[in-house]
Design a protein around this motif. Structure first.
Motif, PDB file in Angstrom:
ATOM      1  N   GLN A   1      17.311  -3.360  -4.613  1.00 14.78           N
ATOM      2  CA  GLN A   1      16.039  -3.491  -3.915  1.00 14.78           C
ATOM      3  C   GLN A   1      16.168  -2.895  -2.526  1.00 14.78           C
ATOM      4  N   VAL A   2      15.228  -2.055  -2.167  1.00 16.31           N
ATOM      5  CA  VAL A   2      15.221  -1.433  -0.839  1.00 16.31           C
ATOM      6  C   VAL A   2      14.095  -2.060  -0.033  1.00 16.31           C
ATOM      7  N   GLN A   3      14.433  -2.589   1.117  1.00 24.45           N
ATOM      8  CA  GLN A   3      13.410  -3.158   2.000  1.00 24.45           C
ATOM      9  C   GLN A   3      12.927  -2.096   2.969  1.00 24.45           C
ATOM     10  N   LEU A   4      11.635  -1.929   3.030  1.00 22.39           N
ATOM     11  CA  LEU A   4      11.021  -0.975   3.939  1.00 22.39           C
ATOM     12  C   LEU A   4      10.248  -1.741   5.012  1.00 22.39           C
ATOM     13  N   VAL A   5      10.432  -1.324   6.242  1.00 22.97           N
ATOM     14  CA  VAL A   5       9.767  -1.998   7.353  1.00 22.97           C
ATOM     15  C   VAL A   5       9.024  -0.966   8.180  1.00 22.97           C
ATOM     16  N   GLU A   6       7.696  -1.104   8.217  1.00 26.61           N
ATOM     17  CA  GLU A   6       6.872  -0.207   9.019  1.00 26.61           C
ATOM     18  C   GLU A   6       6.718  -0.775  10.431  1.00 26.61           C
ATOM     19  N   SER A   7       6.505   0.125  11.362  1.00 21.13           N
ATOM     20  CA  SER A   7       6.212  -0.280  12.742  1.00 21.13           C
ATOM     21  C   SER A   7       5.368   0.797  13.390  1.00 21.13           C
ATOM     22  N   GLY A   8       4.793   0.463  14.553  1.00 18.66           N
ATOM     23  CA  GLY A   8       4.054   1.446  15.323  1.00 18.66           C
ATOM     24  C   GLY A   8       2.546   1.349  15.193  1.00 18.66           C
ATOM     25  N   GLY A   9       2.067   0.458  14.356  1.00 17.83           N
ATOM     26  CA  GLY A   9       0.628   0.305  14.255  1.00 17.83           C
ATOM     27  C   GLY A   9       0.045  -0.340  15.500  1.00 17.83           C
ATOM     28  N   GLU A  90     -12.622   6.263  11.007  1.00 20.09           N
ATOM     29  CA  GLU A  90     -12.413   6.261   9.554  1.00 20.09           C
ATOM     30  C   GLU A  90     -10.940   6.171   9.167  1.00 20.09           C
ATOM     31  N   ASP A  91     -10.050   6.349  10.126  1.00 20.54           N
ATOM     32  CA  ASP A  91      -8.618   6.200   9.863  1.00 20.54           C
ATOM     33  C   ASP A  91      -8.166   4.745   9.935  1.00 20.54           C
ATOM     34  N   THR A  92      -9.064   3.859  10.304  1.00 20.66           N
ATOM     35  CA  THR A  92      -8.727   2.444  10.349  1.00 20.66           C
ATOM     36  C   THR A  92      -8.338   1.945   8.967  1.00 20.66           C
ATOM     37  N   ALA A  93      -7.140   1.369   8.881  1.00 21.30           N
ATOM     38  CA  ALA A  93      -6.613   0.941   7.586  1.00 21.30           C
ATOM     39  C   ALA A  93      -5.276   0.255   7.807  1.00 21.30           C
ATOM     40  N   VAL A  94      -4.791  -0.366   6.739  1.00 24.55           N
ATOM     41  CA  VAL A  94      -3.395  -0.782   6.701  1.00 24.55           C
ATOM     42  C   VAL A  94      -2.601   0.380   6.115  1.00 24.55           C
ATOM     43  N   TYR A  95      -1.555   0.761   6.811  1.00 24.44           N
ATOM     44  CA  TYR A  95      -0.735   1.903   6.396  1.00 24.44           C
ATOM     45  C   TYR A  95       0.578   1.393   5.808  1.00 24.44           C
ATOM     46  N   TYR A  96       0.923   1.941   4.650  1.00 25.67           N
ATOM     47  CA  TYR A  96       2.103   1.522   3.918  1.00 25.67           C
ATOM     48  C   TYR A  96       3.090   2.668   3.785  1.00 25.67           C
ATOM     49  N   CYS A  97       4.349   2.305   3.894  1.00 25.15           N
ATOM     50  CA  CYS A  97       5.448   3.212   3.605  1.00 25.15           C
ATOM     51  C   CYS A  97       5.915   2.925   2.177  1.00 25.15           C
ATOM     52  N   ALA A  98       6.261   3.968   1.436  1.00 24.89           N
ATOM     53  CA  ALA A  98       6.734   3.798   0.063  1.00 24.89           C
ATOM     54  C   ALA A  98       7.929   4.708  -0.169  1.00 24.89           C
ATOM     55  N   ALA A  99       8.789   4.303  -1.110  1.00 25.63           N
ATOM     56  CA  ALA A  99      10.035   5.044  -1.268  1.00 25.63           C
ATOM     57  C   ALA A  99      10.530   5.099  -2.703  1.00 25.63           C
ATOM     58  N   GLY A 110       4.758  12.800  -4.419  1.00 25.26           N
ATOM     59  CA  GLY A 110       3.453  13.177  -3.910  1.00 25.26           C
ATOM     60  C   GLY A 110       2.619  11.987  -3.536  1.00 25.26           C
ATOM     61  N   LEU A 111       1.321  12.095  -3.762  1.00 26.46           N
ATOM     62  CA  LEU A 111       0.381  11.118  -3.234  1.00 26.46           C
ATOM     63  C   LEU A 111      -0.100  10.100  -4.272  1.00 26.46           C
ATOM     64  N   ARG A 112       0.635  10.012  -5.378  1.00 29.38           N
ATOM     65  CA  ARG A 112       0.297   9.005  -6.385  1.00 29.38           C
ATOM     66  C   ARG A 112       1.292   7.858  -6.322  1.00 29.38           C
ATOM     67  N   GLU A 113       0.805   6.670  -6.502  1.00 32.16           N
ATOM     68  CA  GLU A 113       1.647   5.488  -6.334  1.00 32.16           C
ATOM     69  C   GLU A 113       2.787   5.431  -7.343  1.00 32.16           C
ATOM     70  N   TYR A 114       2.626   6.030  -8.499  1.00 33.07           N
ATOM     71  CA  TYR A 114       3.643   5.908  -9.541  1.00 33.07           C
ATOM     72  C   TYR A 114       4.942   6.636  -9.213  1.00 33.07           C
ATOM     73  N   TYR A 115       4.950   7.434  -8.161  1.00 32.62           N
ATOM     74  CA  TYR A 115       6.187   8.098  -7.756  1.00 32.62           C
ATOM     75  C   TYR A 115       7.152   7.139  -7.062  1.00 32.62           C
ATOM     76  N   TYR A 116       6.684   5.983  -6.654  1.00 31.74           N
ATOM     77  CA  TYR A 116       7.440   5.155  -5.720  1.00 31.74           C
ATOM     78  C   TYR A 116       7.885   3.839  -6.335  1.00 31.74           C
ATOM     79  N   LYS A 117       9.101   3.444  -5.959  1.00 29.42           N
ATOM     80  CA  LYS A 117       9.688   2.216  -6.481  1.00 29.42           C
ATOM     81  C   LYS A 117       9.582   1.057  -5.500  1.00 29.42           C
ATOM     82  N   PHE A 118       9.561   1.364  -4.218  1.00 27.47           N
ATOM     83  CA  PHE A 118       9.611   0.315  -3.204  1.00 27.47           C
ATOM     84  C   PHE A 118       8.486   0.520  -2.203  1.00 27.47           C
ATOM     85  N   TRP A 119       7.996  -0.602  -1.682  1.00 25.41           N
ATOM     86  CA  TRP A 119       6.866  -0.575  -0.763  1.00 25.41           C
ATOM     87  C   TRP A 119       7.133  -1.496   0.427  1.00 25.41           C
ATOM     88  N   GLY A 120       6.635  -1.057   1.581  1.00 29.53           N
ATOM     89  CA  GLY A 120       6.667  -1.921   2.745  1.00 29.53           C
ATOM     90  C   GLY A 120       5.474  -2.862   2.767  1.00 29.53           C
TER      91      GLY A 120
END
Length: 129
Positions: A1-9, A90-99, A110-120
């Motif tokens: 399991q990879v833990q992803l931590v976003e910051s900077g919002g 219009e850019d207001t949103a919750v932003y997620y990192c994925a890996a 790319g930009l589809r969720e199925y490419y990614y195994k881990f999410w912040g």
């Protein structure tokens, strides 16, 4: 399991800039093979892909954002970043990192969720007019 931590919002006025970061706990991007992505979800809307980058340097952007957003790896800080300029309400949103790392096999990214195994957990970006 990879833990992803976003910051900077945070909150910014229209026309401003923010730089989001994503740390992959316990992993060094420079020693990993990865497909990393940014997604966002605005209130009442589905999550959408923003940008992606691979360890062999391929980047992909949502067409509507490619002139204002950029992504990459800051190896000195071991962080994935998303530089966002000329922000709009219009850019207001919750932003997620994925890996998909550390053994991304190069088969697709790319930009589809199925490419990614881990999410912040996400970081809130609010742009006021």
């Amino acid at each position: 399991q990879v833990q992803l931590v976003e910051s900077g919002g945070g909150s910014v006025q229209a026309g401003g800039s923010l730089r989001l970061s994503c740390a992959a706990d316990g992993y060094a991007y420079s020693r990993s093979r990865y497909c990393m992505g940014w997604f966002r979800q605005a209130p009442g809307k589905e999550r959408e892909g923003v940008a992606s980058v691979t360890s062999d340097g391929r980047t992909t952007y949502a067409d509507s954002l490619k002139d204002r957003f950029s992504t990459g790896i800051d190896n000195a800080k071991n962080r994935l970043y998303l530089q966002m300029n000329s922000l709009e309400p219009e850019d207001t949103a919750v932003y997620y990192c994925a890996a998909d790392l550390p053994f991304y096999d190069g088969s697709g990214c790319g930009l589809r969720e199925y490419y990614y195994k881990f999410w912040g957990q996400g970081t809130q970006v609010t742009v006021s007019s």
